[in-house]
Design a protein around this motif. Structure first.
Motif, PDB file in Angstrom:
ATOM      1  N   MET A 133       0.848  -1.189   0.000  1.00 46.44           N
ATOM      2  CA  MET A 133       0.000   0.000   0.000  1.00 46.44           C
ATOM      3  C   MET A 133       0.885   1.242   0.000  1.00 46.44           C
ATOM      4  N   GLU A 134       1.143   1.778  -1.173  1.00 50.04           N
ATOM      5  CA  GLU A 134       2.005   2.949  -1.327  1.00 50.04           C
ATOM      6  C   GLU A 134       1.520   4.120  -0.476  1.00 50.04           C
ATOM      7  N   GLU A 135       0.209   4.338  -0.447  1.00 50.11           N
ATOM      8  CA  GLU A 135      -0.334   5.485   0.279  1.00 50.11           C
ATOM      9  C   GLU A 135      -0.112   5.375   1.789  1.00 50.11           C
ATOM     10  N   LEU A 136       0.015   4.148   2.294  1.00 51.08           N
ATOM     11  CA  LEU A 136       0.268   3.952   3.710  1.00 51.08           C
ATOM     12  C   LEU A 136       1.672   4.431   4.095  1.00 51.08           C
ATOM     13  N   LEU A 137       2.604   4.289   3.184  1.00 55.76           N
ATOM     14  CA  LEU A 137       3.993   4.580   3.496  1.00 55.76           C
ATOM     15  C   LEU A 137       4.415   6.005   3.154  1.00 55.76           C
ATOM     16  N   ALA A 138       3.556   6.745   2.478  1.00 53.93           N
ATOM     17  CA  ALA A 138       3.901   8.128   2.157  1.00 53.93           C
ATOM     18  C   ALA A 138       3.699   8.976   3.406  1.00 53.93           C
ATOM     19  N   PRO A 139       4.720   9.668   3.833  1.00 56.55           N
ATOM     20  CA  PRO A 139       4.572  10.453   5.065  1.00 56.55           C
ATOM     21  C   PRO A 139       3.619  11.624   4.858  1.00 56.55           C
ATOM     22  N   THR A 140       2.787  11.853   5.853  1.00 53.03           N
ATOM     23  CA  THR A 140       1.856  12.979   5.770  1.00 53.03           C
ATOM     24  C   THR A 140       2.542  14.271   6.190  1.00 53.03           C
ATOM     25  N   GLY A 141       3.629  14.156   6.880  1.00 57.04           N
ATOM     26  CA  GLY A 141       4.388  15.330   7.284  1.00 57.04           C
ATOM     27  C   GLY A 141       5.791  14.915   7.656  1.00 57.04           C
ATOM     28  N   VAL A 142       6.758  15.594   7.124  1.00 58.60           N
ATOM     29  CA  VAL A 142       8.148  15.312   7.445  1.00 58.60           C
ATOM     30  C   VAL A 142       8.671  16.495   8.250  1.00 58.60           C
ATOM     31  N   PRO A 143       9.286  16.242   9.400  1.00 65.36           N
ATOM     32  CA  PRO A 143       9.801  17.358  10.198  1.00 65.36           C
ATOM     33  C   PRO A 143      10.762  18.231   9.386  1.00 65.36           C
ATOM     34  N   GLU A 144      10.769  19.486   9.703  1.00 63.41           N
ATOM     35  CA  GLU A 144      11.608  20.444   8.983  1.00 63.41           C
ATOM     36  C   GLU A 144      13.071  20.016   9.033  1.00 63.41           C
ATOM     37  N   GLY A 145      13.702  20.080   7.901  1.00 66.67           N
ATOM     38  CA  GLY A 145      15.110  19.720   7.799  1.00 66.67           C
ATOM     39  C   GLY A 145      15.354  18.259   7.461  1.00 66.67           C
ATOM     40  N   PHE A 146      14.328  17.431   7.540  1.00 65.14           N
ATOM     41  CA  PHE A 146      14.472  16.021   7.211  1.00 65.14           C
ATOM     42  C   PHE A 146      14.160  15.790   5.745  1.00 65.14           C
ATOM     43  N   ALA A 147      14.780  14.776   5.158  1.00 71.29           N
ATOM     44  CA  ALA A 147      14.484  14.386   3.775  1.00 71.29           C
ATOM     45  C   ALA A 147      14.021  12.931   3.812  1.00 71.29           C
ATOM     46  N   TYR A 148      12.786  12.687   3.418  1.00 72.34           N
ATOM     47  CA  TYR A 148      12.214  11.334   3.419  1.00 72.34           C
ATOM     48  C   TYR A 148      12.764  10.540   2.240  1.00 72.34           C
ATOM     49  N   HIS A 149      13.194   9.314   2.503  1.00 67.31           N
ATOM     50  CA  HIS A 149      13.705   8.445   1.447  1.00 67.31           C
ATOM     51  C   HIS A 149      12.891   7.173   1.288  1.00 67.31           C
ATOM     52  N   ASN A 150      12.573   6.544   2.408  1.00 68.19           N
ATOM     53  CA  ASN A 150      12.006   5.205   2.298  1.00 68.19           C
ATOM     54  C   ASN A 150      11.393   4.790   3.631  1.00 68.19           C
ATOM     55  N   CYS A 151      10.528   3.808   3.563  1.00 62.96           N
ATOM     56  CA  CYS A 151       9.953   3.199   4.759  1.00 62.96           C
ATOM     57  C   CYS A 151       9.940   1.692   4.553  1.00 62.96           C
ATOM     58  N   GLU A 152      10.388   0.968   5.539  1.00 55.91           N
ATOM     59  CA  GLU A 152      10.392  -0.489   5.474  1.00 55.91           C
ATOM     60  C   GLU A 152       9.435  -1.022   6.528  1.00 55.91           C
ATOM     61  N   VAL A 153       8.571  -1.937   6.140  1.00 60.89           N
ATOM     62  CA  VAL A 153       7.650  -2.565   7.082  1.00 60.89           C
ATOM     63  C   VAL A 153       7.999  -4.044   7.178  1.00 60.89           C
ATOM     64  N   THR A 154       8.214  -4.501   8.401  1.00 56.69           N
ATOM     65  CA  THR A 154       8.487  -5.914   8.638  1.00 56.69           C
ATOM     66  C   THR A 154       7.536  -6.410   9.717  1.00 56.69           C
ATOM     67  N   PHE A 155       6.826  -7.464   9.399  1.00 54.83           N
ATOM     68  CA  PHE A 155       5.959  -8.125  10.366  1.00 54.83           C
ATOM     69  C   PHE A 155       6.816  -9.140  11.109  1.00 54.83           C
TER      70      PHE A 155
END
Length: 135
Positions: A96-118
């Motif tokens: 689910m791509e939309e689940l992993l897209a950040p809704t807000g990234v703190p100032e100064g941070f650059a979002y690259h990726n999210c890994e989910v492991t069960f």
């Protein structure tokens, strides 16, 4: 900058990860290759796994307090890690791509990726535990 030359050793390492299909550790890749290529050093295997991951030809699957695993499957997907034996599997959960897209990234941070492991028990470890399977 990673070495982009495609050496015989690098090809062997890539082929091993692709053939193993079990998210092997660097040590498992080395042991797999040492059977047919006894002159191949452990350092060469580790170095080439790192280069292949940097080049995006394989995926590094990292977990806290556990050896990195390597995955030939590059499409976005989730993983399942057994907390008893440490094995890693592809999770059949739809990505689910939309689940992993950040809704807000703190100032100064650059979002690259999210890994989910069960996490939980694989079928073998679950059976050995004597507990009934849970959905």
């Amino acid at each position: 900058m990673p070495n982009n030359r495609n050496t015989i050793q690098r090809s062997l390492v890539l082929q091993a990860v692709q053939a193993m299909h079990n998210h092997p550790t660097a040590q498992q890749v080395y042991q797999h290759l040492a059977q047919s290529h006894p002159t191949l050093s452990q350092a060469t295997v580790y170095r080439n796994l790192n280069l292949l991951a940097q080049q995006g030809r394989i995926r590094r699957v990292s977990h806290l307090n556990a050896a990195d695993r390597f995955d030939f499957e590059l499409r976005p997907h989730y993983h399942f890690r057994c907390t008893a034996c440490g094995d890693v599997y592809d999770a059949p959960q739809p990505y689910m791509e939309e689940l992993l897209a950040p809704t807000g990234v703190p100032e100064g941070f650059a979002y690259h990726n999210c890994e989910v492991t069960f996490t939980g028990l694989c079928p073998h470890c679950n059976k050995a535990s004597g507990k009934p399977p849970q959905a």
